[in-house]
Design an enzyme around this catalytic site. Sequence first.
Site, PDB file in Angstrom:
ATOM      1  N   ASP A 265       0.831  -1.198   0.000  1.00  0.00           N
ATOM      2  CA  ASP A 265       0.000   0.000   0.000  1.00  0.00           C
ATOM      3  C   ASP A 265       0.873   1.257   0.000  1.00  0.00           C
ATOM      4  O   ASP A 265       1.983   1.233  -0.536  1.00  0.00           O
ATOM      5  CB  ASP A 265      -0.938  -0.052   1.234  1.00  0.00           C
TER       6      ASP A 265
ATOM      7  N   HIS B 266      -3.849   6.056   3.314  1.00  0.00           N
ATOM      8  CA  HIS B 266      -4.561   4.854   2.880  1.00  0.00           C
ATOM      9  C   HIS B 266      -3.994   3.585   3.519  1.00  0.00           C
ATOM     10  O   HIS B 266      -4.730   2.777   4.090  1.00  0.00           O
ATOM     11  CB  HIS B 266      -4.495   4.788   1.356  1.00  0.00           C
TER      12      HIS B 266
ATOM     13  N   SER C 168     -11.152  -1.245  -0.746  1.00  0.00           N
ATOM     14  CA  SER C 168      -9.863  -1.184  -0.038  1.00  0.00           C
ATOM     15  C   SER C 168     -10.029  -1.451   1.441  1.00  0.00           C
ATOM     16  O   SER C 168      -9.107  -1.931   2.098  1.00  0.00           O
ATOM     17  CB  SER C 168      -9.235   0.210  -0.185  1.00  0.00           C
TER      18      SER C 168
END
Length: 378
Positions: A129, A165, A323
């Site tokens: 990520d 994220h 996600s």
Amino acid sequence: MKKIFSVFFAFVLLFGMIFSPGVIFAKNSGTDQYLLQFDGNVEKGLLKAFGVKDSDILHTFNLLPVVSLNLTEQQARGLANHPKIKGLEVNATVQALGQTVPWGVPRVQSPEANNLGFTGKGIKVAILDTGIDRNHEDLSANVKGGFSVFTDTANSDPYYDGSGHGTHVAGTVAAVDNQLGVIGVAKNAELYAVKVLNNSGSGSYEGIAKGIEWSIQNGMDIINMSLGGSSSSSILEQFCNLAYQEGILVVAAAGNSGTRPGRGDNVGYPAKYSSVIAVAATDQSDKRGTFSSTGPAVEISAPGVGILSTTPNNNYASYNGTSMASPHVAAVAALVWEAKPNLTNVELRQLLNQTAKNLGSATQYGHGLVQASAAIQY
Ligand SMILES: [Ca+2]
Ligand SMILES: [Ca+2]
């Protein structure tokens, strides 16, 4: 160019904490509320001697020689040094302790798995990520290593997450059970920050392949890829296949390209490859998030709407996306693998699918909602 499946920012929650009652003197010109403990019985005469009016004595406790009262700073300093006074504290504000359990955690049966004795301990989960903020109060205990595929200064540190994220995804897997912030689905799993997306959330298939290679070479048990693109790559597929052949469970977000009615074939890559589990997103009513990609490649579902988790600098935020669903499955896999260490990755995958809760349309939900304790007890 590949793009992170978009994240819809919702809101940031700030958590209250208990003030340490170590500060004795309040700093202002008027009076402040204090808790005063006598060494022996309460002596109101002593308070009078310090100029404390009756109206400033707010409460006298019965079981301990403690009064709550208003004092000026000068009175407080004088009383604090008096031999008949055992202690003096500012009457601090107290709020409820801050650990919130995100709704997805019980929905995938994490507490039941915990009660059976399984928390993901010893299972290595690579988060491919944007990096993980390993100084985060709710992650640091579980971040065990990392690697960045980037060489430029801004992106070479896997523990710097300029996007937020990766830190959010990591928290869903294994935020620490510590009375702060949130809790992860597998609260003792080991997190590895594999930075394959830059601080803007972009990366390349080459970078993802490097991250998979690192994961194989460094003995990861599970790879989570909350990322994807719409074009296929034979090389990327071969790296996914290699990881799978090497015994790694490979989990990825199905994609956020779904249509409102939920028709069409729009699962992204790498989720679409047969060696990778494609995860769809559901809401609190166990309905498909309207963004969640659909098609025959959808394999399993997990919470992905309004998911509260960790973001950099000790923050917390609620995001939507497949996600957010993918790390729920990666974490449930960690719980089940801890419970059944002799399963191969292929057997584990089959068990997760076979014990998932049926939610209807296979092209929208795959086998259904992933369930930790159902799989452990199967
Ligand atoms: Ca926590
Ligand atoms: Ca697949």
